[in-house]
Scaffold this active site. Structure first.
Site, short mmCIF file in Angstrom:
data_model
loop_
_atom_site.label_atom_id
_atom_site.label_comp_id
_atom_site.label_asym_id
_atom_site.label_seq_id
_atom_site.Cartn_x
_atom_site.Cartn_y
_atom_site.Cartn_z
N ASP A 185 0.86 -1.11 -0.05
CA ASP A 185 0.03 0.08 0.06
C ASP A 185 0.81 1.09 -0.03
OD1 ASP A 185 -2.93 1.05 0.48
OD2 ASP A 185 -1.84 1.83 2.19
N GLU A 206 1.67 -0.15 -4.97
CA GLU A 206 0.91 1.04 -5.29
C GLU A 206 1.46 2.20 -5.31
OE1 GLU A 206 -3.53 2.85 -3.64
OE2 GLU A 206 -1.83 2.04 -2.34
#
Length: 538
Positions: free
Chosen positions: A202, A270
């Site tokens: 993330d 990401e």
């Protein structure tokens, strides 16, 4: 499973949002045992791996992206034994398991933060990003939070501000502190030792901040876009030059890759940056000692990608990430589902499904995408997402793409749960359920299976190179190559028919069950609305 360190290259990864996949215990919330129950379905899609969004201990202010214990399962999702069952079942079915590691920040309920905020002299005093106020008491710089407002929160215990790029309850870890890095590498080791095959990382470019805490410069209005934060958010008014994307991040990523390497594990990062996403992807995936894959937000944007835009993006990747590897996605848990975002008719959904399976890189598909689920309209009183509650009604948040998976049309909950679901099941989703589509030979679900199988059957598509993409009117086209296998791919990205000439050579149509157009003897090609052409060179 056998160790294949290149398994990720060209892989198709199926994202599971565990709260909304399958409830196994009747509390209205999906869980790990529910995933175990549905793994045979996932395996039937032909995907290589699953990515499970966070299931760690958390107060759930941001639904698991605020971690209070990295090495345990939140009881609402089950137990560590349940995670072991996911891994065992998935591996038996030939599917690898990737988990979502949120390393840039923790919950303010994490014991690390409780100790860090107690005073300025404790052992973890430097584990988070603390800074003194300016002489007038205001925050140390102009950094903003993606969730709105200042990126700094005052803490009376230390009489200092702490940094939070997201909610105030999500304080940022200080990656300039070596002990923080070692603690996070231990987290990776913990899950790898339990059989995890890799990570979705993330906000990978948020890990390290500018140690000098310099102000971000303003971003001219003509350069602003809303691929990271909604247009109503002032976050879009800055060029985030110092609050993220720092060069020191690469040293940590090399350490993480070294931890993963003996396990044959892979990571997809990401990259959250609206201006430099592809460049950062190139930096973070270059060579053999950084991350294997990253995905940026280019195809998660609001506007449907035109042929010219697809060419621009892929050619830009070739320019700035020639030594790296992209992972493409049209939908995920943070954006409006692309069936609605781009207002796609069924034929267009099929075309885009085939297109993404033909692009160089790996692929992430999001649960329900294979069913063509549209964005659910969630009433304000049913909203759970703090992002949507904050910016309603201009931005309704992310709940519309997070509603429960629909398995059966027989009841209002789509057989997701026997109890009231944590988010309501959209009534318009029921007729698109798995069971309904299994019975319909022409359903989108079967098309996804065919497209994934087609990709896997042709090495040119899964791992091969490509020539420069080109656009002609409404058609985007390119050639994929691996060894002696060469495949020509053309896609009509419109509802208007197009005539087209194939490159010189002897071509034979393939992909008949994907609706591939006929190839005439003279190389002329007629593409109907949203039609594709897939041809193998003889």
């Amino acid at each position: 499973m056998a160790v294949d360190k290149d398994w990720w290259r060209g892989a198709v990864i199926y994202q599971i949002y565990p709260r909304s996949y399958q409830d196994s215990n009747g509390d209205g919330i999906g869980d790990l045992r529910g995933i175990v129950q549905r793994l045979p379905y996932i395996a039937s899609l032909g995907v290589d791996a699953i990515w499970i969004s966070p299931f760690f201990m958390s107060p759930m202010k941001d639904f698991g992206y605020d971690v209070s214990d990295y090495c345990d399962v939140d009881p609402m999702f089950g137990s560590l034994a349940d995670f072991d069952a996911v891994v065992e079942t998935a591996h038996r079915l030939g599917v690898r398991v990737m988990i979502d590691l949120v390393l840039s920040h923790t919950s303010d309920q994490h014991p690390w933060f409780a100790e860090s905020r107690a005073n300025r002299t404790n052992d973890k005093a430097n584990w988070y990003v603390w800074a003194d106020p300016k002489p007038d008491g205001t925050p140390p710089n102009n950094w903003l939070s993606i969730f709105g407002g200042s990126g700094w929160q005052w803490d009376a215990r230390r009489e200092q501000y702490y940094l939070h790029n997201f909610l105030t309850s999500q304080p940022d870890l200080n990656f300039h502190e070596p002990q923080v890095q070692e603690a996070l590498l231990d987290v990776a080791r913990f899950w790898l030792n339990r059989g995890c095959d890799g990570f979705r990382l993330d906000t990978i470019n948020f890990y390290t901040h500018d140690a000098q805490l310099r102000d971000n410069p303003p971003l001219p209005p003509e350069k602003r876009n809303a691929t990271i934060a909604p247009s109503v958010n002032p976050y879009n008014h800055q060029e985030h030059l110092y609050s993220k994307n720092q060069p020191e991040n690469l040293a940590f990523l090399r350490k993480l890759r070294a931890v993963m390497e003996p396990y044959g594990a892979a990571a997809v990062g990401e990259v959250g940056d609206a201006q430099r996403g592809l460049e950062i992807m190139g930096q973070y995936t270059a060579g053999h000692d950084l991350m294997q894959m990253c995905y940026a937000f280019e195809f998660l944007a609001k506007d449907q990608p035109t042929p010219a835009r697809i060419v621009e993006v892929l050619n830009r990747v070739d320019d700035v990430a020639a030594d790296g590897w992209a992972c493409w996605a049209f939908s995920n848990h943070d954006v409006e589902r692309h069936a609605s975002r781009w207002d796609l008719p069924p034929a267009a959904q099929r075309m885009f499904a085939t297109l993404i399976m033909c692009l160089r890189g790996s692929v992430c598909i999001y649960q329900g995408e294979e069913l063509g689920l549209p964005e659910a309209d969630v009433a304000f009183e049913d909203l759970q997402d703090p992002y949507g509650i904050e910016f309603w009604p201009e931005f309704k948040g992310r709940d519309g793409c997070r509603t429960p998976m629909v398995w059966e049309p027989s009841n209002q909950n789509g057989s997701f749960s026997e109890a009231k679901p944590w988010l309501p099941v959209a009534s318009e989703h029921l007729h698109l359920s798995v069971a309904a589509q299994e019975e319909e030979p022409g359903a989108l679900l079967h098309h996804y299976r065919k497209a994934i199988a087609f990709r896997r059957a042709h090495s040119a598509l899964s791992v091969g190179g490509h020539d420069k993409l080109q656009a002609k009117g409404d058609v985007v086209y390119f050639t994929r190559m691996d060894g002696d296998q060469t495949i020509f791919c053309a896609f009509n990205v419109s509802e208007t028919p197009s005539d087209f000439d194939l490159p010189a050579g002897d071509w034979v149509r393939i992909g008949d069950d994907l609706g591939s157009a006929q190839v005439s003897a003279d190389g002329r090609l007629h593409l109907g609305p949203w039609q594709v052409c897939l041809a193998l060179k003889q």
